[in-house]
Design an enzyme around this catalytic site. Sequence first.
Site: not given
Length: 401
Positions: A146-148, A150-151
């Site tokens: 979920a990095y993208s 979340s950012k």
Amino acid sequence: MQTVLITGAASGIGREAARLFAGAGWQCVLVDRNEEALAALGRSLPCTAAAAHVLRAVDLTDARQVATLGQGTPTLDALVNNAGMSDPSGTPLAEQDAVQLDRLLALNLAAPAAVIDACAPLLEPGARVVNVASGAGLHAIPWRGAYSPSKAGLIAQTLALAQARPDWCVTVLAPGFVRTELVDGLIQAGRIDPARAVNKIPLGRMASPAEMAQALQFLCSPGALPLSGQVLAVNGGSSIYGGSQGFAPATLAPLPQDTPLQLEVCGGDAAPWRAVAPGSAGQPHYAACLDLSPLHAGAGKLLHAVHAAAARFAARHAQQASLTLLLPAAAESRWQDAGDGAAARMLVSTLACEWGSRALRINALQVPADLDPPALHALLRYVAGPAAQYLTGQTLVCASR
């Protein structure tokens, strides 16, 4: 003395920012869950006699610990939400459970809001708030959980905060590939191929943490006020590139960030802009041009004005220089003219991609009709100068406040 709170301060961009701010005489409130690394950083920083730096060992995913940040913390001129994490597991999103998703979202998305809520009483009118997102929030990066998302959520959250608190200067820093410990770990784990990453960056290199620290120092200064509510994408042009042809690795090392700036002003009255850079005649310098001519382009002529300015600049500079254009605020009276402005902005991005191998940079500032030149001096000094050598292809909209 100015005071800044920086989360994720014990490593990477946060550590470089702490060193830069402390070296400039700021009092730093440094927050990290790694107490040992935080203490080591604190011992290494210069400190003024007026006030010692404050070290806070806090787990930002624990709401109760975050709530304590407002206690014993001095009044803040700036707050930097820098702490974040990636997902190096490579687990497909559809195979992740809520626990794995929530661990990353807690730090990357929930924690910045909680830190701001805890410190809001310490932020006076005119304070600067900077949330560090990522280029991954502008374009999806698969296989990193979920990095993208979340950012992307952090970017939207920050822009909403700027609307809710117009008394603050609220911005987002979206770095591209920065050679931090986190990125080094992803490279070693095989999650990032550095050659392939550079292949999609017009400037042909990753950034150093020190370059991101320079961006943070600018965004934490009063000079960033015209950018409130905006994303500053310092990514070597990666967010603007859409082609299939790869870029070769850079052959030109960046100039030192303290290289004197020599600014040439053309296309209009230079007098209001001379104070941006005092000049460095006879000394090594970073060459920059500020072109005012697009401000005077007639209806439907902005694209051609930008192209002419770029041609003049390219004829005079072979490498390692910057062109900054001033564009008029969008005010098309006919729908038939609306495409000209968008075409001109995309021309800026396209030129940045074509010039990257020579470390030639181009950026634009879209300015209001009631332009106040002194209000833009600090912004121009950063955008045009050697501290922003990883910033290219961007059009920044400057608001009058």
